[in-house]
Scaffold this active site. Structure first.
Site, PDB file in Angstrom:
ATOM      1  N   SER A 144     -47.202  12.364  59.336  1.00 54.40           N
ATOM      2  CA  SER A 144     -47.070  13.566  58.438  1.00 54.40           C
ATOM      3  C   SER A 144     -48.228  14.375  59.051  1.00 54.40           C
ATOM      4  O   SER A 144     -49.769  14.746  59.443  1.00 54.40           O
ATOM      5  CB  SER A 144     -47.882  13.035  56.961  1.00 54.40           C
ATOM      6  OG  SER A 144     -48.432  13.847  55.814  1.00 54.40           O
ATOM      7  N   TYR A 169     -54.169   7.694  51.208  1.00 54.88           N
ATOM      8  CA  TYR A 169     -52.625   8.229  52.046  1.00 54.88           C
ATOM      9  C   TYR A 169     -52.493   8.742  53.529  1.00 54.88           C
ATOM     10  O   TYR A 169     -52.727   8.658  54.057  1.00 54.88           O
ATOM     11  CB  TYR A 169     -50.955   8.623  50.775  1.00 54.88           C
ATOM     12  CG  TYR A 169     -50.187   9.318  51.462  1.00 54.88           C
ATOM     13  CD1 TYR A 169     -49.087   9.099  51.921  1.00 54.88           C
ATOM     14  CD2 TYR A 169     -50.364  10.797  52.244  1.00 54.88           C
ATOM     15  CE1 TYR A 169     -48.513   8.962  52.628  1.00 54.88           C
ATOM     16  CE2 TYR A 169     -49.499  11.374  52.711  1.00 54.88           C
ATOM     17  CZ  TYR A 169     -48.155  10.732  53.573  1.00 54.88           C
ATOM     18  OH  TYR A 169     -46.887  10.564  53.677  1.00 54.88           O
ATOM     19  N   LYS A 173     -52.217   7.793  57.097  1.00 51.95           N
ATOM     20  CA  LYS A 173     -51.492   8.054  58.252  1.00 51.95           C
ATOM     21  C   LYS A 173     -52.589   8.137  59.496  1.00 51.95           C
ATOM     22  O   LYS A 173     -51.766   7.824  60.402  1.00 51.95           O
ATOM     23  CB  LYS A 173     -50.962   9.737  57.850  1.00 51.95           C
ATOM     24  CG  LYS A 173     -49.925   9.184  57.269  1.00 51.95           C
ATOM     25  CD  LYS A 173     -48.843   8.263  57.532  1.00 51.95           C
ATOM     26  CE  LYS A 173     -47.406   8.451  56.559  1.00 51.95           C
ATOM     27  NZ  LYS A 173     -46.459   7.619  56.871  1.00 51.95           N
TER      28      LYS A 173
HETATM   29  N1  UFG Z   1     -46.111  22.226  43.694  1.00 51.54           N
HETATM   30  C1  UFG Z   1     -46.548  22.963  42.263  1.00 51.54           C
HETATM   31  N2  UFG Z   1     -46.024  22.481  41.558  1.00 51.54           N
HETATM   32  C2  UFG Z   1     -45.085  21.069  41.826  1.00 51.54           C
HETATM   33  C3  UFG Z   1     -45.107  20.731  42.707  1.00 51.54           C
HETATM   34  C4  UFG Z   1     -45.883  21.092  43.923  1.00 51.54           C
HETATM   35  O1  UFG Z   1     -47.023  24.024  42.106  1.00 51.54           O
HETATM   36  O2  UFG Z   1     -44.624  20.762  40.614  1.00 51.54           O
HETATM   37  C5  UFG Z   1     -47.407  22.776  44.693  1.00 51.54           C
HETATM   38  C6  UFG Z   1     -47.725  22.020  44.869  1.00 51.54           C
HETATM   39  O3  UFG Z   1     -49.179  22.821  44.815  1.00 51.54           O
HETATM   40  C7  UFG Z   1     -47.692  21.985  46.846  1.00 51.54           C
HETATM   41  C8  UFG Z   1     -46.612  23.320  47.161  1.00 51.54           C
HETATM   42  O4  UFG Z   1     -45.260  23.298  45.719  1.00 51.54           O
HETATM   43  O5  UFG Z   1     -48.608  24.155  47.134  1.00 51.54           O
HETATM   44  C9  UFG Z   1     -45.454  21.272  47.779  1.00 51.54           C
HETATM   45  O6  UFG Z   1     -46.412  20.582  47.557  1.00 51.54           O
HETATM   46  P1  UFG Z   1     -45.478  19.308  47.411  1.00 51.54           P
HETATM   47  O7  UFG Z   1     -46.058  18.007  46.621  1.00 51.54           O
HETATM   48  O8  UFG Z   1     -43.676  19.536  47.595  1.00 51.54           O
HETATM   49  O9  UFG Z   1     -45.815  18.834  48.680  1.00 51.54           O
HETATM   50  P2  UFG Z   1     -47.278  18.683  49.683  1.00 51.54           P
HETATM   51  O10 UFG Z   1     -47.427  20.051  50.543  1.00 51.54           O
HETATM   52  O11 UFG Z   1     -48.346  18.331  48.446  1.00 51.54           O
HETATM   53  O12 UFG Z   1     -47.314  17.423  50.527  1.00 51.54           O
HETATM   54  C10 UFG Z   1     -46.567  17.118  51.621  1.00 51.54           C
HETATM   55  C11 UFG Z   1     -45.787  15.649  51.211  1.00 51.54           C
HETATM   56  C12 UFG Z   1     -46.865  14.704  51.707  1.00 51.54           C
HETATM   57  C13 UFG Z   1     -47.349  15.073  53.090  1.00 51.54           C
HETATM   58  C14 UFG Z   1     -47.877  16.749  53.362  1.00 51.54           C
HETATM   59  C15 UFG Z   1     -48.199  17.089  53.829  1.00 51.54           C
HETATM   60  O13 UFG Z   1     -45.226  15.061  50.253  1.00 51.54           O
HETATM   61  O14 UFG Z   1     -46.595  13.286  52.032  1.00 51.54           O
HETATM   62  O15 UFG Z   1     -46.705  17.554  52.540  1.00 51.54           O
HETATM   63  O16 UFG Z   1     -48.626  18.388  54.092  1.00 51.54           O
HETATM   64  F1  UFG Z   1     -48.458  14.045  53.747  1.00 51.54           F
END
Ligand code: UFG
Length: 358
Positions: A144, A169, A173
């Site tokens: 990841s 998590y 990785k």
């Molecule tokens: N976000 C919101 N509202 C929500 C959900 C997410 O504003 O309800 C925002 C988050 O703050 C973030 C973006 O959308 O800025 C993306 O969030 P995600 O949860 O979709 O994804 P992440 O970037 O946090 O995490 C993902 C995967 C992880 C991985 C990571 C690596 O879920 O498994 O990318 O960068 F590790």
């Protein structure tokens, strides 16, 4: 034995299977795993799914059958179960392993670190032990972009240092990558591709498979589609005071089908380049803010999204996107599908789910 596939189908395809290379796909009924199973089949590999179905549904296999035209081989096992997996290796005589099976919720990993350390490390260790024992030399490991934390330079390439992980998590990785590298150092015939995913979104174009989050989705796109379909009241955008053009976080969103195809490219590369171990970034190479994703979703689907700006979410990095040059050059892989297409496909999948559950 917990083998789910029909025996008739197995016999009728036996001759093809002898000719073809079998690939064990742990977590093959999960989101990225199932899409990869489709692409493996399309390339003439024979995917052997091993999944304990703890975070997915058996209906995924029906979806795969519709897309692939035949039911894939499935074992309902925990891949950390050495005895059960020994039988799978003995029966199937795989040529390679693609290891997806792992817990993946960042927030939950902070609440329940031992669950994450135990599951994510033990399942990999078990697979590696069996690969060594049965002389299986090719591993594609599901890593990841989280291994980079907040990189100092963007876009981030594979030489960037792995900074201190912000969640258990993320740490699993980093440790798993290290476990693979150490195992390969001690077993010269083995090779591995460590695939560092950025943000996989979308669904199969057919809408037969897609993301199946349990309960309230953690990730942005399933939260968007569930809000648009009426399962959630509103989307909260986590913070608009970041140091980015519109104040919301930036990520590199990649269509899950593009991501799946990279696994096949990685297998081909391993086959032609035995004993190599390399990490590859898999992303579009483009950053999009949360607000851009929301606006693009509204534009391509015609759905008005109910959203509010909330507080920052703990543990979020401000911005990250990939330099995927290495995967382009070494694996001969590049993304083909746009953010628009991914959001359209995710929406079609959400609508199909809703109609199948009503
Ligand atoms: N976000 C919101 N509202 C929500 C959900 C997410 O504003 O309800 C925002 C988050 O703050 C973030 C973006 O959308 O800025 C993306 O969030 P995600 O949860 O979709 O994804 P992440 O970037 O946090 O995490 C993902 C995967 C992880 C991985 C990571 C690596 O879920 O498994 O990318 O960068 F590790």
């Amino acid at each position: 034995m917990d083998r789910v596939c029909t025996f008739g189908r197995f016999l009728s395809r036996a001759s093809t299977q002898i000719m073809s290379k079998k690939v064990i796909v742990t977590g093959g009924a999960g989101f990225i795993g199932a899409h990869t199973v489709v692409e493996l089949g399309a390339e003439g590999y024979v995917p052997v799914i091993v999944d304990n179905f703890s975070n997915t549904e058996e209906g995924v296999i029906d979806g795969l059958e519709k897309i692939m035209g035949s039911r894939p081989i499935v074992y309902k096992h925990d891949c950390a179960d050495e005895q059960a997996m020994t039988k799978v290796f003995e029966n199937e005589k795989p040529f390679a392993v693609i290891h997806f099976a792992a817990y993946k919720a960042v927030g939950e990993s902070v609440q329940q670190p031992l669950k994450y350390y135990e599951n994510n490390l033990c399942s990999l260790i078990n697979m590696l032990k069996l690969m060594v024992r049965y002389d299986v030399h090719h591993l594609v490991f599901s890593s990841s972009a989280t291994v980079y934390s907040q990189p100092e330079r963007l876009p981030v390439d594979e030489n960037s240092p792995l900074l201190e992980a912000t969640s258990p998590y993320g740490y699993t990785k980093q440790v798993c990558e290290r476990i693979v590298r150490d195992t390969l150092r001690a077993n010269a015939q083995m090779g591995a591709a460590l695939l560092r995913y950025f943000n996989p979104i979308g669904a199969h174009e057919s809408a037969h498979i897609g993301e199946l989050p349990y309960g309230v989705p953690n990730n942005l796109v399933p939260f968007i589609t569930q809000t648009a379909i009426g399962l959630r009241e509103q989307l909260t955008i986590f913070g608009n005071d970041y140091n980015t053009p519109d104040g919301t976080c930036i990520r590199d969103y990649i269509h899950v089908t593009d991501l799946a195809k990279a696994h096949v490219k990685a297998l081909n590369w391993l086959d032609n380049n035995p004993s190599r171990c390399e990490a590859f970034n898999l992303g579009q190479g483009v950053g999009n803010s949360v607000l851009e994703v929301v606006k693009t979703f509204e534009h391509v689907t015609g759905q008005k999204l109910n959203y509010v700006i909330g507080n920052r979410r703990e543990g979020d990095v401000e911005q990250v996107w990939a330099d995927a040059t290495k995967a382009n050059q070494v694996l001969g892989w590049k993304t083909e599908l746009s953010l628009e297409k991914a959001l359209e496909d995710a929406w079609r999948w959400e609508q199909r789910l809703a109609s199948s559950r009503s």
